[in-house]
Design a protein around this motif. Structure first.
Motif, PDB file in Angstrom:
ATOM      1  N   ILE A   9      33.953  40.727  40.586  1.00 13.97           N
ATOM      2  CA  ILE A   9      33.789  40.159  39.175  1.00 13.97           C
ATOM      3  C   ILE A   9      35.131  39.346  39.142  1.00 13.97           C
ATOM      4  CG2 ILE A   9      34.296  40.822  36.757  1.00 13.97           C
ATOM      5  CD1 ILE A   9      33.264  43.851  37.795  1.00 13.97           C
ATOM      6  N   TYR A  36      37.106  39.888  29.704  1.00 10.79           N
ATOM      7  CA  TYR A  36      38.096  40.677  30.033  1.00 10.79           C
ATOM      8  C   TYR A  36      38.152  42.331  29.854  1.00 10.79           C
ATOM      9  CZ  TYR A  36      40.780  36.437  31.242  1.00 10.79           C
ATOM     10  OH  TYR A  36      41.076  35.334  31.625  1.00 10.79           O
ATOM     11  N   LEU A  38      35.568  45.031  30.818  1.00 15.83           N
ATOM     12  CA  LEU A  38      34.908  45.359  31.780  1.00 15.83           C
ATOM     13  C   LEU A  38      34.123  46.924  31.385  1.00 15.83           C
ATOM     14  CD1 LEU A  38      36.780  44.135  35.014  1.00 15.83           C
ATOM     15  CD2 LEU A  38      35.100  43.088  33.608  1.00 15.83           C
ATOM     16  N   THR A  47      32.871  48.256  42.327  1.00 18.59           N
ATOM     17  CA  THR A  47      33.513  47.036  42.565  1.00 18.59           C
ATOM     18  C   THR A  47      34.516  46.814  43.701  1.00 18.59           C
ATOM     19  OG1 THR A  47      32.980  46.456  40.254  1.00 18.59           O
ATOM     20  CG2 THR A  47      34.624  45.154  41.200  1.00 18.59           C
ATOM     21  N   ILE A  50      38.206  42.157  41.997  1.00 16.89           N
ATOM     22  CA  ILE A  50      38.387  41.336  40.606  1.00 16.89           C
ATOM     23  C   ILE A  50      39.148  40.393  40.707  1.00 16.89           C
ATOM     24  CG2 ILE A  50      38.863  41.782  38.221  1.00 16.89           C
ATOM     25  CD1 ILE A  50      37.971  44.690  38.531  1.00 16.89           C
ATOM     26  N   LEU A  85      41.768  43.955  30.887  1.00 16.75           N
ATOM     27  CA  LEU A  85      40.959  43.887  32.025  1.00 16.75           C
ATOM     28  C   LEU A  85      41.365  44.883  33.035  1.00 16.75           C
ATOM     29  CD1 LEU A  85      39.147  41.883  34.117  1.00 16.75           C
ATOM     30  CD2 LEU A  85      41.410  41.363  35.014  1.00 16.75           C
ATOM     31  N   ALA A  89      38.999  47.919  34.140  1.00 19.39           N
ATOM     32  CA  ALA A  89      38.872  47.795  35.584  1.00 19.39           C
ATOM     33  C   ALA A  89      39.226  48.910  36.394  1.00 19.39           C
ATOM     34  CB  ALA A  89      39.496  46.475  36.303  1.00 19.39           C
ATOM     35  N   ARG A  92      36.318  51.025  37.553  1.00 14.96           N
ATOM     36  CA  ARG A  92      35.312  50.211  38.514  1.00 14.96           C
ATOM     37  C   ARG A  92      35.694  49.873  39.692  1.00 14.96           C
ATOM     38  NH1 ARG A  92      32.419  51.708  34.793  1.00 14.96           N
ATOM     39  NH2 ARG A  92      32.315  50.917  32.709  1.00 14.96           N
ATOM     40  N   LEU A  93      36.793  50.144  40.217  1.00 13.79           N
ATOM     41  CA  LEU A  93      37.204  49.709  41.758  1.00 13.79           C
ATOM     42  C   LEU A  93      36.962  50.757  42.584  1.00 13.79           C
ATOM     43  CD1 LEU A  93      40.550  47.954  40.352  1.00 13.79           C
ATOM     44  CD2 LEU A  93      38.508  46.687  41.560  1.00 13.79           C
ATOM     45  N   VAL A 100      42.532  43.681  43.051  1.00 13.65           N
ATOM     46  CA  VAL A 100      42.468  42.700  41.938  1.00 13.65           C
ATOM     47  C   VAL A 100      43.396  41.583  42.352  1.00 13.65           C
ATOM     48  CG1 VAL A 100      43.298  42.614  39.495  1.00 13.65           C
ATOM     49  CG2 VAL A 100      42.442  44.580  40.338  1.00 13.65           C
TER      50      VAL A 100
END
Length: 192
Positions: A9, A36, A38, A47, A50, A85, A89, A92-93, A100
């Protein structure tokens, strides 16, 4: 998007952001462009990378004459964008292995007259990234910053985008464990 590609992303605005997204895609990632926040993007834990570019144009202005709304736009908004963010995030990671990379100008390290507001934002974001990196290390998630010169930001060319993408891909690579670092690609400094 292919299910076998690593997912990235890219967040931010401007020409450099578009170039970085294209370079990361060329490096083999399936790339989504996002704001920003997510919280509504993608599946949890899916993900790999990022990349955020919260300050892509450095503006010089007299600190004494800086209006409050300009201060908010230059100093507070970028920090709040990155805080949002990172907060959204987190889930999501990929764990372990997510990364990141926050791309920032070097103005906080080398100084530049007339950039007090953006310097505060850049150094505040860099400090926030270090704190989050320490917290997320146990999860196997790396958080680092890439530092560019103001000339590189102004150029926003394919070479700069390629350097950012290369560092971003490396930080999301298997076995990459360095976190909480400022990786200099500004061409002006030997070390921090």
């Amino acid at each position: 998007m292919s299910g076998d590609k690593r997912r990235a992303i890219v967040a931010g605005e401007g020409d450099l952001v578009h170039s970085v997204a294209a370079a990361i895609e060329a490096a083999g990632f399936a790339v989504d462009r996002a704001g920003y926040d997510l919280s509504g993007s993608g599946a949890a834990g899916a993900t790999d990378l990022i990349v955020a570019l919260p300050i892509t144009d450095v503006r010089t202005t007299d600190f004494a004459g800086l209006a409050e709304d300009a201060w908010i736009d230059l100093a507070e908004r970028p920090m709040d964008d990155v805080r949002l963010l990172l907060a959204t995030a987190s889930g999501r990671l990929r764990e372990p292995g997510g990364a990141v990379l926050i791309v920032l100008p070097n103005i906080g390290m080398v100084g530049l007259a007339g950039t007090a507001a953006q310097t505060m934002a850049a150094e505040g974001i860099r400090t926030m990234a270090k704190a989050v990196a320490k917290a997320w290390r146990a999860r196997g998630v790396c958080v680092n910053c890439a530092i560019l010169s103001t000339a590189q930001l102004a150029t926003a060319d394919a070479d700069v985008a390629g350097e950012i993408a290369g560092i971003a891909a490396a930080t999301a690579g298997a076995g990459f464990g360095a976190t909480g670092n400022s990786i200099l690609i500004d061409g002006e400094q030997a070390s921090v």
